[in-house]
Design a protein around this motif. Structure first.
Motif, mmCIF file in Angstrom:
data_model
loop_
_atom_site.group_PDB
_atom_site.id
_atom_site.type_symbol
_atom_site.label_atom_id
_atom_site.label_comp_id
_atom_site.label_asym_id
_atom_site.label_seq_id
_atom_site.Cartn_x
_atom_site.Cartn_y
_atom_site.Cartn_z
ATOM 1 N N PRO A 63 -11.959 -11.171 -10.180
ATOM 2 C CA PRO A 63 -11.532 -9.851 -9.698
ATOM 3 C C PRO A 63 -10.739 -9.082 -10.757
ATOM 4 O O PRO A 63 -10.683 -7.858 -10.734
ATOM 5 C CB PRO A 63 -10.658 -10.186 -8.488
ATOM 6 C CG PRO A 63 -10.159 -11.564 -8.764
ATOM 7 C CD PRO A 63 -11.267 -12.258 -9.503
ATOM 8 N N ILE A 67 -10.487 -5.009 -11.282
ATOM 9 C CA ILE A 67 -9.217 -4.313 -11.050
ATOM 10 C C ILE A 67 -8.151 -5.040 -11.852
ATOM 11 O O ILE A 67 -7.746 -6.151 -11.495
ATOM 12 C CB ILE A 67 -8.826 -4.303 -9.550
ATOM 13 C CG1 ILE A 67 -9.874 -3.584 -8.709
ATOM 14 C CG2 ILE A 67 -7.455 -3.668 -9.367
ATOM 15 C CD1 ILE A 67 -9.584 -3.614 -7.213
ATOM 16 N N TYR A 70 -5.076 -6.391 -9.974
ATOM 17 C CA TYR A 70 -5.350 -7.137 -8.737
ATOM 18 C C TYR A 70 -4.279 -8.204 -8.561
ATOM 19 O O TYR A 70 -4.021 -9.004 -9.460
ATOM 20 C CB TYR A 70 -6.734 -7.779 -8.841
ATOM 21 C CG TYR A 70 -7.249 -8.425 -7.582
ATOM 22 C CD1 TYR A 70 -7.627 -7.659 -6.486
ATOM 23 C CD2 TYR A 70 -7.397 -9.798 -7.498
ATOM 24 C CE1 TYR A 70 -8.135 -8.249 -5.340
ATOM 25 C CE2 TYR A 70 -7.912 -10.403 -6.358
ATOM 26 C CZ TYR A 70 -8.272 -9.626 -5.279
ATOM 27 O OH TYR A 70 -8.772 -10.212 -4.147
ATOM 28 N N MET A 109 -13.204 -7.599 -2.535
ATOM 29 C CA MET A 109 -11.855 -7.792 -3.063
ATOM 30 C C MET A 109 -10.882 -8.223 -1.960
ATOM 31 O O MET A 109 -9.799 -8.697 -2.242
ATOM 32 C CB MET A 109 -11.352 -6.505 -3.716
ATOM 33 C CG MET A 109 -12.248 -5.992 -4.846
ATOM 34 S SD MET A 109 -12.421 -7.125 -6.216
ATOM 35 C CE MET A 109 -10.991 -6.715 -7.169
ATOM 36 N N LYS A 110 -11.279 -8.068 -0.704
ATOM 37 C CA LYS A 110 -10.418 -8.381 0.442
ATOM 38 C C LYS A 110 -10.392 -9.883 0.753
ATOM 39 O O LYS A 110 -9.442 -10.374 1.356
ATOM 40 C CB LYS A 110 -10.924 -7.605 1.662
ATOM 41 C CG LYS A 110 -10.091 -7.728 2.900
ATOM 42 C CD LYS A 110 -8.863 -6.886 2.799
ATOM 43 C CE LYS A 110 -8.116 -6.819 4.110
ATOM 44 N NZ LYS A 110 -6.824 -6.169 3.973
ATOM 45 N N GLU A 129 -3.160 -7.533 1.855
ATOM 46 C CA GLU A 129 -3.109 -6.387 0.952
ATOM 47 C C GLU A 129 -4.309 -5.469 1.188
ATOM 48 O O GLU A 129 -5.345 -5.893 1.673
ATOM 49 C CB GLU A 129 -3.084 -6.857 -0.514
ATOM 50 C CG GLU A 129 -1.782 -7.483 -0.944
ATOM 51 C CD GLU A 129 -1.617 -8.949 -0.541
ATOM 52 O OE1 GLU A 129 -0.576 -9.529 -0.876
ATOM 53 O OE2 GLU A 129 -2.500 -9.520 0.108
ATOM 54 N N ASP A 130 -4.158 -4.229 0.808
ATOM 55 C CA ASP A 130 -5.146 -3.192 1.092
ATOM 56 C C ASP A 130 -6.233 -3.129 0.022
ATOM 57 O O ASP A 130 -6.270 -2.206 -0.785
ATOM 58 C CB ASP A 130 -4.432 -1.842 1.216
ATOM 59 C CG ASP A 130 -5.320 -0.781 1.828
ATOM 60 O OD1 ASP A 130 -6.256 -1.152 2.547
ATOM 61 O OD2 ASP A 130 -5.085 0.408 1.570
ATOM 62 N N TYR A 131 -7.126 -4.118 0.026
ATOM 63 C CA TYR A 131 -8.272 -4.131 -0.887
ATOM 64 C C TYR A 131 -9.543 -3.949 -0.072
ATOM 65 O O TYR A 131 -9.611 -4.301 1.101
ATOM 66 C CB TYR A 131 -8.334 -5.448 -1.667
ATOM 67 C CG TYR A 131 -7.255 -5.582 -2.703
ATOM 68 C CD1 TYR A 131 -7.250 -4.780 -3.844
ATOM 69 C CD2 TYR A 131 -6.231 -6.509 -2.552
ATOM 70 C CE1 TYR A 131 -6.259 -4.897 -4.803
ATOM 71 C CE2 TYR A 131 -5.229 -6.635 -3.505
ATOM 72 C CZ TYR A 131 -5.255 -5.825 -4.628
ATOM 73 O OH TYR A 131 -4.266 -5.943 -5.572
ATOM 74 N N HIS A 135 -15.968 -3.084 -2.598
ATOM 75 C CA HIS A 135 -15.466 -2.357 -3.765
ATOM 76 C C HIS A 135 -16.625 -2.157 -4.745
ATOM 77 O O HIS A 135 -17.309 -3.113 -5.108
ATOM 78 C CB HIS A 135 -14.335 -3.158 -4.427
ATOM 79 C CG HIS A 135 -13.729 -2.484 -5.602
ATOM 80 N ND1 HIS A 135 -12.676 -1.612 -5.478
ATOM 81 C CD2 HIS A 135 -14.041 -2.533 -6.919
ATOM 82 C CE1 HIS A 135 -12.347 -1.157 -6.679
ATOM 83 N NE2 HIS A 135 -13.167 -1.706 -7.569
#
Length: 144
Positions: A63, A67, A70, A109-110, A129-131, A135
């Motif tokens: 990841p 990002i 991340y 990513m979540k 977390e807000d992933y 994505h």
């Protein structure tokens, strides 16, 4: 030992390469043993191949290549389940959902896979977390 894979035919692996998911992967609870194989030399992508079901193989990647910032907290229960002693033992991967082109493909990513590289225990976790679950994958075609 030799295994038959979904993408690479028959390959030789060592028992020490076997990644163990105690409870399987979400949606694949009976699939508890996988092996990580390079998709191609120098590629940022790998294949997470089931040892039980030849046709079951996921494309995974780091990841952090997608990002740079991340970051997430690993819950104590996961640390205990994977017997993690320090951060150097941890590798993180995300599942790639392949579409008609790489530009249209996405990564989850979540719900990353956390792997203890020392004992090969792994678990897919769902982050607070807000992933994004889907994505957009932004890669140069030459990297694959």
């Amino acid at each position: 030992m030799k295994i038959t894979t979904a993408y690479m035919g028959e390959v030789e692996i060592k028992p020490t390469q076997i990644i163990k998911f105690e409870h399987g992967l979400p949606g694949f609870e009976d699939e508890k043993e996988f092996v990580q194989l390079p998709l191609s030399e120098g590629s940022a992508y790998q294949v997470l191949q089931s040892l039980k079901t030849t046709e079951l193989a996921f494309i995974i990647t780091s990841p952090y290549a997608i990002i740079a910032g991340y970051n997430f907290e690993v819950e104590d229960s996961v640390i205990q389940a994977l017997d993690i002693k320090n951060a150097k033992e941890v590798a993180v991967f995300v599942l790639v959902s392949l579409k008609d082109t790489l530009e249209n493909s996405t990564v989850n990513m979540k719900a990353p896979i956390v792997l203890n590289i020392e004992n090969q225990k792994a678990k897919q976790i769902i982050l607070e977390e807000d992933y994004a679950i889907r994505h957009q994958l932004a890669v140069d075609k030459k990297e694959v």
